[in-house]
Enzyme design. Structure first.
Site: not given
Ligand code: NAD
Length: 478
Positions: A109
């Site tokens: 990561k």
């Molecule tokens: P992203 O940046 O696209 O979205 C995150 C969202 O969460 C944003 O809309 C942000 O405004 C919101 N957010 C941030 N802080 C917040 C809070 N305190 N309260 C409520 N909302 C809040 O990120 P993502 O890619 O969707 O990732 C989200 C999670 O999923 C992370 O934990 C990431 O590690 C995990 N993840 C992502 C992927 C991927 O393919 N993108 C894959 C596996 C896991």
């Protein structure tokens, strides 16, 4: 960026506690157990970029948890509170996740301490390219050794910059595009990668609801149709999960929680409308078609059937675990439930579909993209028309028989249209993802129901993953 209070273990300690609970039920030598648990290496880099008439210094990390298989794989996150502990926790989760869904990678990561909203596109490109340069020159981005992907705060655009930076520095590497996944389609990406993690959440829930015994364990019954869902985080993962569940499975999205509070509507929110509002206005505040509260925490604790934290780690912790009302929690984010909260929720009879399974759709489709890049051909290109021709033969023959029998029955035109269409890349990706999520769920479920000493899906998931990682290490002679 853990939202957990300071008196709780760190994110990495939390992952280790969950690992320890599971590994105690696996017969491993203590040496091998320790080898699997520890993070192999974490590289920290501080680099300067000339911006706005001065030099700004940025701090980034790339952590490699386990190299039992190479390349190692894991996203790159852009967020202000990225730190070594967080990156190591996320790298460890990647090791177990890849093992669980049988993606042939070790775990890694990366992260950069930056709030991407503070910079314009050109500045972000300069910063991303410079960070990529630092990692590439140490083989921490490399098609055969370490392959990043998007995570929080990054997406297709950043992956395209990283791929291009690698290609500039490795002009004769024919597999250069496989150095990173999550790229746009026109830069070597794969159909269905952007939606993949949310789509995987949908497939995970569909598989869960195929097992009435499991649904009953959560105190629920029936199908996904009509289930009330609250989602935290309407970013890549949360948006796609909420959209698919409401549009295709009949679920009702009753709550959406974001940085600036939450929307709540028992009749259901229009996910696309909320997302459009958020993109235009930078938050949920002022959304005209549902009630808004600044207290997002209260909506986390509201009554619903399924709670999907899809934002960040540590959001369900010792301060609110006692108040969570959802009987079923699906961890779409990584580490949204701390180890302490996990104990409380399990004691309260909640069913938790754990992150290492629930959000594995992203790495699964990344695996398909990497394979596509290495094979230099789009999935379906060779078979699609041949498949269509064979189906046409069958339909032609059925229609001939129909005529010969005096028009007694007819093929439904919708059946014909569907049956005649050969699978393109998107259909194949979705099929591969669905198969992966179903198979992984079944492997966890076998352990969950098959062993007296396992009472939850997370422990079951860790046991499956640990067994597989241990087999790899043993095969290497460790
Ligand atoms: P992203 O940046 O696209 O979205 C995150 C969202 O969460 C944003 O809309 C942000 O405004 C919101 N957010 C941030 N802080 C917040 C809070 N305190 N309260 C409520 N909302 C809040 O990120 P993502 O890619 O969707 O990732 C989200 C999670 O999923 C992370 O934990 C990431 O590690 C995990 N993840 C992502 C992927 C991927 O393919 N993108 C894959 C596996 C896991």
């Amino acid at each position: 960026m853990s939202a957990a209070p300071a008196n709780e273990p760190t994110f990495r300690q939390s992952v280790d506690l969950m690992f320890n609970r599971a590994v105690a039920l696996v017969n491993l030598s203590p040496g091998l157990e320790e080898k699997i648990r520890v993070c192999n290496a974490t590289y920290t880099v501080r680099f300067g970029v000339r911006l706005r008439g001065g030099i700004q210094t940025f701090t980034g990390y790339r952590s490699v948890h386990s190299e039992h298989m190479e390349p190692v794989k894991g996203g790159i996150r852009f967020a202000p509170s990225v730190n070594q502990d967080e990156v190591e926790a996320l790298a460890a989760l990647m090791t177990y996740k890849c093992a669980l869904v049988e993606a042939p990678f070790g775990g890694s990561k990366g992260g950069l301490c930056i709030d991407p909203r503070d910079y314009d596109d050109h500045e972000l490109e300069l910063i991303t390219r410079r960070f990529a340069y630092e990692l590439i020159k140490r083989d921490l981005i490399n098609p055969s050794q370490n392959v990043p992907a998007p995570d929080m705060g990054t997406g297709e655009r950043e992956m395209a910059w990283i791929a291009d930076q690698y290609a500039r520095m490795n002009t004769t590497d024919i597999n250069a595009r496989a150095c990173v996944t999550g790229k746009p389609l026109n830069a070597g990406g794969i159909a269905g990668r952007v939606e993949a993690t949310g789509r995987g959440v949908e497939y995970a829930l569909r598989e869960f609801f195929r097992h009435p015994e499991d649904v009953a364990a959560a105190g629920l019954s029936g199908t996904l149709d009509g289930k009330r869902v609250i989602v935290q985080g309407l970013g890549n993962v949360g948006y796609h999960a909420a959209k698919f569940l409401s549009e295709e499975d009949g679920a009702i999205i009753t709550g959406i929680i974001e940085r600036d509070g939450a929307l709540f509507d028992p009749a259901g929110l229009d996910v696309d409308k909320v997302r459009d509002w958020m993109v235009t206005n930078g938050g949920l505040t002022g959304y005209p078609d549902a009630g808004h509260t600044a207290d997002g925490g209260a909506v986390m604790e509201a009554e619903c059937d399924i709670l999907i934290p899809a934002a960040l780690e540590g959001v369900i912790n010792l301060t609110n675990a006692h108040n969570i009302r959802a009987p079923l929690i699906l961890e779409a984010a990584n580490g949204p439930i701390t180890a302490g909260a996990d104990d409380i929720l399990r004691a309260r009879g909640k069913v938790i579909i754990p992150d290492l399974f629930a959000n594995a759709g992203g790495v699964t489709v990344s695996y398909f993209e990497w394979v596509k890049n290495l094979s230099h051909i789009r999935f379906g290109r060779m078979q699609r028309r041949q498949e269509e021709a064979r189906h046409e033969l069958v339909v032609g023959e059925l229609e001939r028989l129909d005529l010969a029998m005096g028009d007694t029955w007819n093929l439904d035109p919708r059946f014909k249209e569907k049956y005649l269409r050969g699978a393109g890349e998107l259909e194949l990706v979705r099929s591969g993802l669905d198969d992966t999520m179903r198979t992984a769920y079944q492997s966890m479920r076998e352990v969950w129901h098959g062993r007296e000493d396992v009472t939850d899906l997370r422990t079951a998931a860790f046991i499956v993953a640990i067994d597989r990682v241990a087999s790899s290490y043993r095969a290497k002679g460790l």
